[in-house]
Enzyme design. Sequence first.
Site, PDB file in Angstrom:
ATOM      1  N   GLY A 233       0.836  -1.211   0.000  1.00 13.92           N
ATOM      2  CA  GLY A 233       0.000   0.000   0.000  1.00 13.92           C
ATOM      3  C   GLY A 233       0.858   1.243   0.000  1.00 13.92           C
ATOM      4  N   ASN A 234       0.239   2.371   0.265  1.00 11.24           N
ATOM      5  CA  ASN A 234       1.006   3.615   0.378  1.00 11.24           C
ATOM      6  C   ASN A 234       0.342   4.498   1.422  1.00 11.24           C
ATOM      7  OD1 ASN A 234      -0.958   5.466  -1.031  1.00 11.24           O
ATOM      8  ND2 ASN A 234      -0.615   3.969  -2.655  1.00 11.24           N
ATOM      9  N   ARG A 235       0.927   5.650   1.665  1.00 13.51           N
ATOM     10  CA  ARG A 235       0.500   6.454   2.815  1.00 13.51           C
ATOM     11  C   ARG A 235      -0.651   7.406   2.530  1.00 13.51           C
ATOM     12  NH1 ARG A 235       3.878   8.046   6.796  1.00 13.51           N
ATOM     13  NH2 ARG A 235       4.149  10.112   5.945  1.00 13.51           N
ATOM     14  N   SER A 236      -1.270   7.290   1.370  1.00 12.46           N
ATOM     15  CA  SER A 236      -2.382   8.203   1.065  1.00 12.46           C
ATOM     16  C   SER A 236      -3.594   7.904   1.965  1.00 12.46           C
ATOM     17  CB  SER A 236      -2.790   8.032  -0.404  1.00 12.46           C
ATOM     18  OG  SER A 236      -4.001   8.687  -0.626  1.00 12.46           O
TER      19      SER A 236
END
Length: 437
Positions: A233-236
């Site tokens: 995933g990512n931090r958005s």
Amino acid sequence: MRVVLGVAGGIAAYKACSLLRLLTEGGHDVTVVPTAGALRFVGEATWAALSGKPVHTDVWSDITEVPHVRLGQQADLVVVAPATADLLARAATGQADDLLTNVLLTARCPVVVAPAMHTEMWEHAATQANVATLTERGVHVVPPASGRLTGRDTGPGRLPEPEELYAVCARLLARTPPASPTSSVEMPPTRAVDGVSPRSDRRGGGAGDLTGRRVVVTAGGTREPLDPVRYLGNRSSGKQGHALAEVAAARGARVTLISSSSLLPPPGVEVVRVETALDLEAALAEVAPGADAVVMAAAVADFRPAEYAAHKIKKTHASGGDGSLDASAPVVTLVRNPDILAGLVQARGDAASPVLVGFAAETGDGNGSVLEHARAKLARKGCDLLVVNEVGLDKAFGRDDNTVHILRRGTDEVTDVGPASKVEVARAVWDAVLPLL
Ligand code: CTP
């Protein structure tokens, strides 16, 4: 239009009096359905006088009119403000033990609920599960505001201001064809009442500059599954995308929000929940054709694991055919995800619509500054606008404010916005989209 105003038993019931005035002065025919608990806070006489109608809490009054079915069936909108933890639980489990819960079961129109309670009750897993159930069923949940609660405590749980709730109702009513003729219904008088006069600058009602437009917003970081418990995933957080959807709806647009974020969707917005980049691409294929604008605020993963392990990958795994265990780190092979925005640009070809807006989270590096990278990306992607934000560990992700630069294709124009709230950034983005529509 016919509106049922449900009021549950919380101290914020007094604010529902102002919402009632705003609705009646907006020309709507409002029937108030309080719970028994609500009447301990604001009495029957107040509701009856303000609405000009009799008020009941149970299903046994005016029985010949079958109110427990008729009120819900004939409503164009049901709004419950405040909705207590108990009311949310009863609604989520489909109980029908008083008139309001019967109305909620028989309503086929848009339903808005505005929860208000102490922070601990709001944050409890049971309440959150009930809210998630109602949201999944299409109920518009207006999240509580943060601030001073009944006692000395502060936190999320306050009922939003009546004007804000009215704006949500007006927006939904503007899109709804009447469920049944209301001409036989006499409108209640619209005298000014001390302390509850409506605001003159009411928002909503389709009067905004995006009225008649259909827009699509994507939000949140995609999650690319590796095994049943892990993902890349990512931090958005999805906050900026949700703010874009909220502002577009407030300015009159019909909004579809494709979101992988766990945030509550803004009320009055159609939501499609997605997880992966491929889900997002499929959802866009459904809703982007015919849209006036597509704003890609989602942080789409460029790569996904080549293989999905159906069972959890264990720390030690069997290696070879001899049954021996291998404790070395497994190697994850990645494959490319499609570039969805580039696909939209290609699908649009020479047509002018939809206006396509990309977002880019950039850090400067040895090869160029944030703006240099952004210009190159805008040229590469071929979208109409690129909203660039500078990211770093303490910048942009998950925060409530943002600093962005809006670049327009084919020009050297750069609009700098912020530091500003994500809602203000969203306003600036729609301001930049408007002339291109
Ligand atoms: N985007 C997309 N599909 C992808 C990756 C990104 O549609 N597979 C969209 C994002 O939603 C965003 C824009 O493209 O609006 C730019 O995203 P970004 O990750 O900055 O672009 P990339 O082309 O992946 O560039 P980089 O190599 O800098 O990651």
